[in-house]
Write an enzyme that holds these catalytic residues in place. Structure first.
Site, PDB file in Angstrom:
ATOM      1  N   HIS A 185       0.855  -1.187   0.000  1.00 12.59           N
ATOM      2  CA  HIS A 185       0.000   0.000   0.000  1.00 12.59           C
ATOM      3  C   HIS A 185       0.894   1.241   0.000  1.00 12.59           C
ATOM      4  O   HIS A 185       2.033   1.196   0.482  1.00 12.59           O
ATOM      5  CB  HIS A 185      -0.887  -0.046   1.245  1.00 12.59           C
ATOM      6  CG  HIS A 185      -1.842   1.084   1.374  1.00 12.59           C
ATOM      7  ND1 HIS A 185      -1.487   2.312   1.895  1.00 12.59           N
ATOM      8  CD2 HIS A 185      -3.157   1.189   1.054  1.00 12.59           C
ATOM      9  CE1 HIS A 185      -2.521   3.122   1.892  1.00 12.59           C
ATOM     10  NE2 HIS A 185      -3.552   2.460   1.384  1.00 12.59           N
ATOM     11  N   VAL A 187       1.405   3.797   1.837  1.00 14.70           N
ATOM     12  CA  VAL A 187       2.075   4.272   3.060  1.00 14.70           C
ATOM     13  C   VAL A 187       3.068   3.260   3.626  1.00 14.70           C
ATOM     14  O   VAL A 187       3.731   3.542   4.611  1.00 14.70           O
ATOM     15  CB  VAL A 187       1.053   4.656   4.163  1.00 14.70           C
ATOM     16  CG1 VAL A 187       0.146   5.767   3.699  1.00 14.70           C
ATOM     17  CG2 VAL A 187       0.254   3.437   4.614  1.00 14.70           C
ATOM     18  N   LYS A 188       3.192   2.090   3.012  1.00 16.25           N
ATOM     19  CA  LYS A 188       4.078   1.051   3.525  1.00 16.25           C
ATOM     20  C   LYS A 188       5.537   1.341   3.136  1.00 16.25           C
ATOM     21  O   LYS A 188       5.820   2.274   2.398  1.00 16.25           O
ATOM     22  CB  LYS A 188       3.617  -0.309   2.996  1.00 16.25           C
ATOM     23  CG  LYS A 188       2.245  -0.757   3.512  1.00 16.25           C
ATOM     24  CD  LYS A 188       2.171  -0.776   5.012  1.00 16.25           C
ATOM     25  CE  LYS A 188       0.979  -1.534   5.563  1.00 16.25           C
ATOM     26  NZ  LYS A 188      -0.327  -1.075   5.115  1.00 16.25           N
ATOM     27  N   PRO A 189       6.497   0.527   3.635  1.00 14.69           N
ATOM     28  CA  PRO A 189       7.913   0.817   3.386  1.00 14.69           C
ATOM     29  C   PRO A 189       8.260   1.038   1.916  1.00 14.69           C
ATOM     30  O   PRO A 189       9.062   1.902   1.590  1.00 14.69           O
ATOM     31  CB  PRO A 189       8.618  -0.415   3.963  1.00 14.69           C
ATOM     32  CG  PRO A 189       7.716  -0.850   5.079  1.00 14.69           C
ATOM     33  CD  PRO A 189       6.321  -0.601   4.576  1.00 14.69           C
TER      34      PRO A 189
END
Length: 384
Positions: A185, A187-189
């Site tokens: 997604h 906002v993930k790393p």
């Protein structure tokens, strides 16, 4: 508004996606298998399978491990609802294990007590989904000891934890688990827009997941009933789903993976700077536990008792100041769907107390120190 999380894209990412758009394949081409393989190689696992989301990965992992009606899945209540819903998708009962107040991760002591009671009652779980909350790994060695003793299967929900490590093990190498699931997604790393990858060291589990994400269809003559009609022929071996990742998404993920270590290092530096800047305020960061290297997906603080302000007041003051703080998470067992399954307030006091005090501050690679100073100044003013 300074958001709590944001994707970090550059021209190399755009070029990678554009190359796929100019190619012959937009989906079911070479890029999704290549991305799954690349994530597995990064983590040190034998197999990696790319798919449409981490939720899909959790569902397929449960199916491949044989979870079904009349069986039980346990998970952490401090997570997104997908960590529990994957069990319900399979018709299984879902239950929760309370968390450590200092980290928000599943409590090994609570798990051991719950397993002892479940064994006496003949209600042991078939699958445990453990969550690496905010990017900091749970005590995998402690869970592995209990897994050997009680015989449950372990899925790591590592949606927050790509780039994290436990002892000398990288999260996703599946040293302690049957499968690990990552999210991409925005906002993930790293991001693929939407998407997930499942890693495992079990070739049969990887092969089954690969079929299940594409309708349960196989072109392998060895799996067919009867003879193949020709090169075009396929058979549906089992009931599957359309959980495929497109080549467009996979190309973005592959490009982003090249900068993962850089992103995690920047997140770590910002997290360490937060700790220095927040000293003296009535806020307690999550405990940094020995032998664990966080992926720093989220920077979560707890509002101390006696701060003179409620968490809601602090949240609203920060939003009014243009700081996009967030709360991770509403305990899953208090959601209406799970209340209807028989859960109630007071069932998991550690998780409920944790929820009442936590606030997520902005953290992402492109957050500048000036923006971070703005976040901290807004906190100071709200808490004054």
């Amino acid at each position: 508004m300074i958001p709590y999380g944001h994707q970090s894209l550059d021209e190399s990412d755009i070029d990678a996606v554009a190359d796929v758009l100019r190619s012959d394949w937009l989906t079911q081409g070479p890029m999704a298998p290549r991305f799954g393989r690349a994530v597995a190689d990064y983590c040190g696992a034998a197999h990696g399978v790319a798919m449409s989301s981490a939720t899909a990965g959790l569902h397929l992992a449960c199916l491949a491990l044989g979870l079904g009606p009349g069986e039980r899945l346990w998970s952490s209540p401090i997570s997104f609802v997908a960590s529990a819903n994957c069990g319900r998708y399979c018709g299984a009962e879902v239950d929760f294990v309370d968390v450590e107040p200092a980290s928000g991760n599943l409590s090994i002591d609570a798990l051991e007590r719950k397993l002892e009671l479940a064994e006496q009652q003949g209600r042991l779980p078939k699958v445990l989904v453990t969550v690496h909350f905010a990017g900091q790994p749970v005590d995998l060695a402690g869970i592995d000891r209990l897994r050997v003793q009680y015989g449950f299967k372990l899925i790591e929900d590592a949606a927050h934890a790509l780039g994290a490590g436990f002892a000398d093990s990288r999260i996703g190498d599946c040293r302690y688990s049957d499968a690990t699931v990552f999210s991409f997604h925005p906002v993930k790393p790293i991001t693929s827009g939407e998407g997930g990858v499942l890693t495992t060291n079990d070739p049969e589990l990887a092969a089954q997941v690969g079929r299940l994400l594409c309708h349960g269809i196989s072109r392998d003559p060895a799996l067919m009933q009867g003879e193949s009609d020709g090169p075009w022929y396929y058979q549906q071996i089992e009931l599957g789903y359309n959980y495929r990742m497109s080549d467009i998404q996979a190309a973005l993920g592959l490009s982003q993976l090249q900068r993962l270590d850089q992103f995690v290092a920047r997140r770590r530096a910002l997290a360490e700077r937060y700790e220095r800047l927040l000293a003296g305020l009535p806020l307690t960061p999550l405990a940094r536990l020995p032998g664990r290297q966080s992926g720093w997906h989220l920077y979560v603080v707890r509002l101390d008792a006696g701060a003179g302000i409620t968490r809601r007041q602090l949240f609203e003051a920060m939003r009014a100041a243009g700081i996009g703080v967030q709360v991770h998470y509403i305990p899953i067992h208090l959601q209406p769907y799970y209340r209807d399954q028989g859960f109630a307030e007071g069932d998991l006091p550690g998780a409920e107390a944790f929820y009442q005090s936590v606030l997520t501050l902005p953290l992402y690679p492109e957050l500048s120190e000036a923006q971070q100073d703005e976040v901290v100044e807004a906190l100071r003013q709200a808490l004054a």
